[in-house]
Scaffold this motif. Structure first.
Motif, PDB file in Angstrom:
ATOM      1  N   LYS A 251       0.842  -1.183   0.000  1.00  8.38           N
ATOM      2  CA  LYS A 251       0.000   0.000   0.000  1.00  8.38           C
ATOM      3  C   LYS A 251       0.881   1.238   0.000  1.00  8.38           C
ATOM      4  O   LYS A 251       1.803   1.357   0.806  1.00  8.38           O
ATOM      5  CB  LYS A 251      -0.894   0.006   1.240  1.00  8.38           C
ATOM      6  CG  LYS A 251      -1.781   1.237   1.371  1.00  8.38           C
ATOM      7  CD  LYS A 251      -2.519   1.226   2.698  1.00  8.38           C
ATOM      8  CE  LYS A 251      -3.335   2.510   2.880  1.00  8.38           C
ATOM      9  NZ  LYS A 251      -3.993   2.565   4.210  1.00  8.38           N
ATOM     10  N   ALA A 252       0.619   2.157  -0.924  1.00  7.89           N
ATOM     11  CA  ALA A 252       1.416   3.378  -1.048  1.00  7.89           C
ATOM     12  C   ALA A 252       0.536   4.591  -0.784  1.00  7.89           C
ATOM     13  O   ALA A 252      -0.430   4.845  -1.508  1.00  7.89           O
ATOM     14  CB  ALA A 252       2.037   3.463  -2.434  1.00  7.89           C
ATOM     15  N   ASP A 253       0.868   5.341   0.267  1.00  9.41           N
ATOM     16  CA  ASP A 253       0.131   6.557   0.615  1.00  9.41           C
ATOM     17  C   ASP A 253       1.010   7.772   0.352  1.00  9.41           C
ATOM     18  O   ASP A 253       2.101   7.891   0.924  1.00  9.41           O
ATOM     19  CB  ASP A 253      -0.273   6.533   2.088  1.00  9.41           C
ATOM     20  CG  ASP A 253      -1.265   5.427   2.407  1.00  9.41           C
ATOM     21  OD1 ASP A 253      -2.243   5.285   1.653  1.00  9.41           O
ATOM     22  OD2 ASP A 253      -1.060   4.713   3.412  1.00  9.41           O
ATOM     23  N   LEU A 254       0.531   8.685  -0.509  1.00  7.28           N
ATOM     24  CA  LEU A 254       1.293   9.886  -0.842  1.00  7.28           C
ATOM     25  C   LEU A 254       1.429  10.782   0.383  1.00  7.28           C
ATOM     26  O   LEU A 254       0.454  11.066   1.076  1.00  7.28           O
ATOM     27  CB  LEU A 254       0.606  10.652  -1.969  1.00  7.28           C
ATOM     28  CG  LEU A 254       1.285  11.964  -2.410  1.00  7.28           C
ATOM     29  CD1 LEU A 254       2.650  11.696  -3.032  1.00  7.28           C
ATOM     30  CD2 LEU A 254       0.382  12.713  -3.399  1.00  7.28           C
ATOM     31  N   ILE A 255       2.670  11.249   0.648  1.00  2.86           N
ATOM     32  CA  ILE A 255       2.934  12.155   1.755  1.00  2.86           C
ATOM     33  C   ILE A 255       3.024  13.590   1.261  1.00  2.86           C
ATOM     34  O   ILE A 255       2.315  14.476   1.722  1.00  2.86           O
ATOM     35  CB  ILE A 255       4.231  11.765   2.488  1.00  2.86           C
ATOM     36  CG1 ILE A 255       4.124  10.354   3.062  1.00  2.86           C
ATOM     37  CG2 ILE A 255       4.536  12.773   3.607  1.00  2.86           C
ATOM     38  CD1 ILE A 255       5.426   9.838   3.640  1.00  2.86           C
ATOM     39  N   ARG A 256       3.928  13.846   0.303  1.00  6.40           N
ATOM     40  CA  ARG A 256       4.066  15.197  -0.224  1.00  6.40           C
ATOM     41  C   ARG A 256       4.812  15.148  -1.545  1.00  6.40           C
ATOM     42  O   ARG A 256       5.411  14.143  -1.907  1.00  6.40           O
ATOM     43  CB  ARG A 256       4.793  16.114   0.765  1.00  6.40           C
ATOM     44  CG  ARG A 256       6.245  15.740   1.046  1.00  6.40           C
ATOM     45  CD  ARG A 256       6.867  16.685   2.060  1.00  6.40           C
ATOM     46  NE  ARG A 256       8.265  16.350   2.323  1.00  6.40           N
ATOM     47  CZ  ARG A 256       9.015  16.975   3.221  1.00  6.40           C
ATOM     48  NH1 ARG A 256       8.510  17.975   3.921  1.00  6.40           N
ATOM     49  NH2 ARG A 256      10.264  16.616   3.406  1.00  6.40           N
ATOM     50  N   HIS A 257       4.770  16.266  -2.246  1.00  6.60           N
ATOM     51  CA  HIS A 257       5.460  16.380  -3.536  1.00  6.60           C
ATOM     52  C   HIS A 257       6.150  17.737  -3.593  1.00  6.60           C
ATOM     53  O   HIS A 257       5.510  18.772  -3.743  1.00  6.60           O
ATOM     54  CB  HIS A 257       4.462  16.244  -4.691  1.00  6.60           C
ATOM     55  CG  HIS A 257       5.118  16.159  -6.033  1.00  6.60           C
ATOM     56  ND1 HIS A 257       4.415  16.266  -7.222  1.00  6.60           N
ATOM     57  CD2 HIS A 257       6.423  15.967  -6.391  1.00  6.60           C
ATOM     58  CE1 HIS A 257       5.253  16.151  -8.245  1.00  6.60           C
ATOM     59  NE2 HIS A 257       6.473  15.972  -7.758  1.00  6.60           N
ATOM     60  N   ASN A 258       7.482  17.729  -3.433  1.00  7.85           N
ATOM     61  CA  ASN A 258       8.304  18.917  -3.622  1.00  7.85           C
ATOM     62  C   ASN A 258       9.398  18.563  -4.614  1.00  7.85           C
ATOM     63  O   ASN A 258       9.122  18.378  -5.786  1.00  7.85           O
ATOM     64  CB  ASN A 258       8.872  19.417  -2.286  1.00  7.85           C
ATOM     65  CG  ASN A 258       7.817  20.087  -1.428  1.00  7.85           C
ATOM     66  OD1 ASN A 258       6.999  20.834  -1.942  1.00  7.85           O
ATOM     67  ND2 ASN A 258       7.833  19.845  -0.141  1.00  7.85           N
ATOM     68  N   GLU A 259      10.648  18.463  -4.128  1.00 11.45           N
ATOM     69  CA  GLU A 259      11.705  18.008  -5.036  1.00 11.45           C
ATOM     70  C   GLU A 259      11.581  16.529  -5.330  1.00 11.45           C
ATOM     71  O   GLU A 259      12.129  16.033  -6.322  1.00 11.45           O
ATOM     72  CB  GLU A 259      13.097  18.339  -4.487  1.00 11.45           C
ATOM     73  CG  GLU A 259      13.539  17.513  -3.291  1.00 11.45           C
ATOM     74  CD  GLU A 259      13.141  18.128  -1.972  1.00 11.45           C
ATOM     75  OE1 GLU A 259      13.784  17.799  -0.951  1.00 11.45           O
ATOM     76  OE2 GLU A 259      12.192  18.943  -1.947  1.00 11.45           O
ATOM     77  N   ASN A 260      10.855  15.796  -4.459  1.00 16.98           N
ATOM     78  CA  ASN A 260      10.576  14.375  -4.658  1.00 16.98           C
ATOM     79  C   ASN A 260       9.100  14.104  -4.410  1.00 16.98           C
ATOM     80  O   ASN A 260       8.432  14.839  -3.682  1.00 16.98           O
ATOM     81  CB  ASN A 260      11.383  13.501  -3.672  1.00 16.98           C
ATOM     82  CG  ASN A 260      12.863  13.773  -3.709  1.00 16.98           C
ATOM     83  OD1 ASN A 260      13.476  13.726  -4.763  1.00 16.98           O
ATOM     84  ND2 ASN A 260      13.451  14.072  -2.553  1.00 16.98           N
ATOM     85  N   LEU A 261       8.608  13.009  -4.983  1.00 20.20           N
ATOM     86  CA  LEU A 261       7.339  12.429  -4.559  1.00 20.20           C
ATOM     87  C   LEU A 261       7.662  11.445  -3.447  1.00 20.20           C
ATOM     88  O   LEU A 261       8.487  10.544  -3.632  1.00 20.20           O
ATOM     89  CB  LEU A 261       6.674  11.681  -5.714  1.00 20.20           C
ATOM     90  CG  LEU A 261       5.806  12.473  -6.669  1.00 20.20           C
ATOM     91  CD1 LEU A 261       5.706  11.751  -7.998  1.00 20.20           C
ATOM     92  CD2 LEU A 261       4.412  12.642  -6.070  1.00 20.20           C
ATOM     93  N   THR A 262       7.040  11.596  -2.293  1.00 19.57           N
ATOM     94  CA  THR A 262       7.324  10.687  -1.186  1.00 19.57           C
ATOM     95  C   THR A 262       6.056   9.942  -0.782  1.00 19.57           C
ATOM     96  O   THR A 262       4.968  10.526  -0.712  1.00 19.57           O
ATOM     97  CB  THR A 262       7.895  11.435   0.036  1.00 19.57           C
ATOM     98  OG1 THR A 262       7.004  12.498   0.410  1.00 19.57           O
ATOM     99  CG2 THR A 262       9.261  12.015  -0.289  1.00 19.57           C
ATOM    100  N   TYR A 263       6.226   8.637  -0.531  1.00 23.60           N
ATOM    101  CA  TYR A 263       5.114   7.763  -0.165  1.00 23.60           C
ATOM    102  C   TYR A 263       5.468   6.972   1.084  1.00 23.60           C
ATOM    103  O   TYR A 263       6.617   6.534   1.253  1.00 23.60           O
ATOM    104  CB  TYR A 263       4.820   6.759  -1.277  1.00 23.60           C
ATOM    105  CG  TYR A 263       4.274   7.337  -2.556  1.00 23.60           C
ATOM    106  CD1 TYR A 263       2.908   7.373  -2.806  1.00 23.60           C
ATOM    107  CD2 TYR A 263       5.135   7.823  -3.538  1.00 23.60           C
ATOM    108  CE1 TYR A 263       2.406   7.891  -3.990  1.00 23.60           C
ATOM    109  CE2 TYR A 263       4.645   8.342  -4.729  1.00 23.60           C
ATOM    110  CZ  TYR A 263       3.283   8.367  -4.945  1.00 23.60           C
ATOM    111  OH  TYR A 263       2.795   8.885  -6.122  1.00 23.60           O
ATOM    112  N   CYS A 264       4.475   6.756   1.941  1.00 23.43           N
ATOM    113  CA  CYS A 264       4.600   5.795   3.028  1.00 23.43           C
ATOM    114  C   CYS A 264       4.151   4.437   2.494  1.00 23.43           C
ATOM    115  O   CYS A 264       3.035   4.304   1.963  1.00 23.43           O
ATOM    116  CB  CYS A 264       3.733   6.218   4.212  1.00 23.43           C
ATOM    117  SG  CYS A 264       3.766   5.057   5.595  1.00 23.43           S
ATOM    118  N   ILE A 265       5.001   3.433   2.637  1.00 23.78           N
ATOM    119  CA  ILE A 265       4.709   2.103   2.107  1.00 23.78           C
ATOM    120  C   ILE A 265       4.436   1.151   3.265  1.00 23.78           C
ATOM    121  O   ILE A 265       5.335   0.806   4.039  1.00 23.78           O
ATOM    122  CB  ILE A 265       5.892   1.576   1.265  1.00 23.78           C
ATOM    123  CG1 ILE A 265       6.291   2.592   0.182  1.00 23.78           C
ATOM    124  CG2 ILE A 265       5.547   0.222   0.658  1.00 23.78           C
ATOM    125  CD1 ILE A 265       5.197   2.926  -0.805  1.00 23.78           C
TER     126      ILE A 265
END
Length: 305
Positions: free
Chosen positions: A19-33
């Motif tokens: 399961k991938a939950d989007l955290i934020r999008h700045n210089e990277n796309l970050t997800y909690c897995i």
């Protein structure tokens, strides 16, 4: 971000059903897995690019060096997130479309906020920074961002483009380029270490084991004062700042030249301005804030404020 890209990348870590939950999008796309890992897909959002910083450094090598730096810090006693290798035994994953991704262990906690910035927390911030700088000793890498006088010249070049295109007026252009010249001189006189380089409050985690620096994606080589510049950009209270310095000095056994920090606060603001200029230009808050930065920070360096 297309779900199939995230899934394709997770397959490279043998996690096809995670399961991938989007955290934020700045210089990277970050997800909690699965509440266990942090996935970073290194695609910046529109009008947000770190090309201004890169000094022609190979992006994949820079990512590899960042993750090796984390391992080095961990081996030297710093509590932080460790990287995870993919099924090819590589720290950096390159998707077939060229997208680059990395995976880290998840670290429970919450990010700092302004309400946390007591004198006690300031002291702990200084301790954290001191431990990080001491742990960085002995690390070697050349393919990193160099926050040096050459980068100041590069930032001045981009500002000149905005000025020539009518996106920046003469007074503010001269204020910023003059400040960059003074900062460049300071950087030439300074010894360099490996720094986090982006210690905003959102990149400091409060955990049950204390404060932990996270998101080293802009780490590089510079004066240790660059990290003070990051912290002091977000810490306004004089007593909290004094305690940051106190905690740092007690951990490292070195004296901090407080008068130097103002140059690096200005440097961090200028880095942010150039990094975000295309998206900030025309925004009402930025139109109001830029003259304030010039007056309160940049002109003060040359005694013109």
């Amino acid at each position: 971000m297309k779900p199939n890209l995230v899934n394709d990348i997770l397959r490279q870590y043998d996690m096809p059903y995670a399961k991938a939950d989007l955290i934020r999008h700045n210089e990277n796309l970050t997800y909690c897995i699965d509440d266990k890992y942090l996935l970073r897909i290194h695609k910046s959002k529109p009008d947000f690019t770190t090309v201004h910083y890169d000094n022609n450094v190979d992006s994949i090598k820079r990512r590899e060096n960042e993750l090796k730096f984390l391992i080095h810090l961990k081996a030297n006693g710093l509590n932080l997130q460790l990287p995870i290798k993919n099924i090819k035994d590589q720290f950096v994953t390159v998707h077939k479309d060229g997208t680059v991704a990395t995976l880290l262990m998840w670290l429970p906690g919450r990010i700092l906020n302004k309400e946390d910035l007591t004198d006690k927390t300031g002291y702990h911030l200084g301790e954290m920074l001191g431990r990080m700088h001491k742990a960085a000793e002995g690390y070697c890498a050349s393919d990193v961002i160099h926050y040096d006088h050459h980068l100041c010249q590069k930032l001045s070049y981009f500002l000149s483009i905005y000025y020539d295109n009518g996106k920046l007026d003469k007074v503010h252009f001269e204020s910023m380029t003059r400040a960059l010249g003074l900062i460049a001189y300071r950087l030439k006189q300074s010894d360099s270490i490996f720094t986090h380089s982006d210690l905003s409050l959102s990149n400091i985690l409060l955990t049950d084991k204390g404060l932990v620096p996270i998101d080293f994606s802009l780490f590089g080589s510079s004066s240790p004062m660059l990290d003070f510049g990051s912290l002091f950009s977000f810490v306004d209270e004089a007593s909290c700042r004094a305690n940051i310095i106190k905690g740092y000095e007690e951990v490292t056994g070195t004296r901090v030249n407080e008068s130097e920090i103002s140059y690096y606060v200005s440097f961090q603001i200028l880095l942010g301005i150039v990094l975000h200029y295309e998206s900030w230009f025309g925004e009402a808050w930025f139109t109001k804030r830029l003259p304030e930065w010039c007056c309160d920070y940049f002109d003060q360096l040359s005694g013109m404020g």
